[in-house]
Design an enzyme around this catalytic site. Sequence first.
Site, PDB file in Angstrom:
ATOM      1  N   TYR A 135      38.065  32.331  49.599  1.00  0.00           N
ATOM      2  CA  TYR A 135      38.600  33.150  50.693  1.00  0.00           C
ATOM      3  C   TYR A 135      38.694  32.235  51.917  1.00  0.00           C
ATOM      4  O   TYR A 135      37.728  32.060  52.654  1.00  0.00           O
ATOM      5  CB  TYR A 135      37.657  34.304  51.021  1.00  0.00           C
ATOM      6  N   LYS A 185      33.229  26.763  37.240  1.00  0.00           N
ATOM      7  CA  LYS A 185      34.438  26.494  36.460  1.00  0.00           C
ATOM      8  C   LYS A 185      34.750  25.017  36.655  1.00  0.00           C
ATOM      9  O   LYS A 185      35.877  24.624  36.945  1.00  0.00           O
ATOM     10  CB  LYS A 185      35.596  27.391  36.931  1.00  0.00           C
ATOM     11  N   ASP A 218      34.714  32.185  32.779  1.00  0.00           N
ATOM     12  CA  ASP A 218      35.410  32.920  31.712  1.00  0.00           C
ATOM     13  C   ASP A 218      34.427  33.320  30.615  1.00  0.00           C
ATOM     14  O   ASP A 218      34.382  34.476  30.170  1.00  0.00           O
ATOM     15  CB  ASP A 218      36.584  32.097  31.149  1.00  0.00           C
ATOM     16  N   ASP A 242      33.153  38.409  43.476  1.00  0.00           N
ATOM     17  CA  ASP A 242      33.876  39.670  43.686  1.00  0.00           C
ATOM     18  C   ASP A 242      34.355  40.225  42.349  1.00  0.00           C
ATOM     19  O   ASP A 242      34.172  41.406  42.037  1.00  0.00           O
ATOM     20  CB  ASP A 242      35.060  39.408  44.628  1.00  0.00           C
ATOM     21  N   ASP A 246      32.853  43.761  40.102  1.00  0.00           N
ATOM     22  CA  ASP A 246      33.637  44.917  39.647  1.00  0.00           C
ATOM     23  C   ASP A 246      33.479  45.099  38.133  1.00  0.00           C
ATOM     24  O   ASP A 246      33.334  46.209  37.629  1.00  0.00           O
ATOM     25  CB  ASP A 246      35.125  44.731  39.972  1.00  0.00           C
TER      26      ASP A 246
END
Length: 351
Positions: A135, A185, A218, A242, A246
């Site tokens: 972000y 990652k 992943d 984030d 969820d």
Amino acid sequence: MRTYRIAVIPGDGIGTEVIPPTLKALDRLASRGGFAFVHDELDWSCARYRATGAMMPADGLARIAGHDAILLGAVGWPDVPDHVSLWGLLIPIRRQFRQYVNLRPIKVLPGLPGPLRDPSTVDLVIVRENVEGEYSEIGGRQNRGFPDELAVQQAVFTRAGVTRVADYAFELARARGGRLTSATKSNGIVHTMPFWDEIVRERAAGFPDVTWRQEHIDALAAKLVLRPGDFDVIVASNLFGDILSDLAAALAGSIGVAPAANLNPEREFPSMFEPVHGSAPDIAGKGIANPLGALWSAAMMLDHLGRPESAAELLHAIETVLADGTTRTPDLGGTASTDDFADAVLAALPR
Ligand code: GGG
């Protein structure tokens, strides 16, 4: 009597429906606990943006910098671009008030229907880095409208930023029994993610009692669905955290139940408490939003304010209503309204 001054930002959509009953519950708990709240309700929202061209006033942050905490509902509405509403309200609050930890506990409360065969194994906390990472404001667009149009977005990871969130996560893992997973990652993202991994590894040396490992995001997402019981504390960058929260909230039954605390651990500035869910335009105005995420966020706020007994009373009341099973909002397979559920929680609070 101690009085806590709370900046209340219901925001948009179902945010305006879940916050009023949450304030009612907070006031009930306060009067029982011998303290009080002053709620300063603010209209900062997409509606304000439409009327004035700004999500909040120019001096908005200064107005609430001295409050004890911020309680937020949801931000976003289809007629305002999402990046405008988010960067006009939520992100400035997180950054200006140095809320660099976004704490998102995920637990399957008794009686919650979920997609897992054995939901009882889900009890974890996601520690999301909250003020830097993917972000970022750095970047731009060029050659707009031409075939060679391009967009560049620069992720920003700082040594100080990764260190402090990693330390917070290691401390939390230590307090919860000693297991931490770091989301990475670094096979594909060759600068920022190896940097993240290096710093997490360095900080781990100070926490020899915490068992930790790193997982590519992943694979981590897949394992979270298949074996959620393998995870306790997960530390992740802003974007990875984030998305993971969820996903984990859905494993717990509904994104409507998940709470979040945007923390300034040093307490130099107010921290902000908000349900993980957004404004949900598809159900807004129908009175059927699940207030559980907002109520649970309020319990996190009570804890942060040094009122753990009241927080425990609120969580216990939520659990009692869920376990009873007769009052559930439609996202959990029931027919109860927002107020039905909130009233049942109020009724389950100790007198
Ligand atoms: N109640 C939280 C909310 O409204 N979230 C909107 C959203 O899109 N948040 C993105 C983020 O937390 O980064």
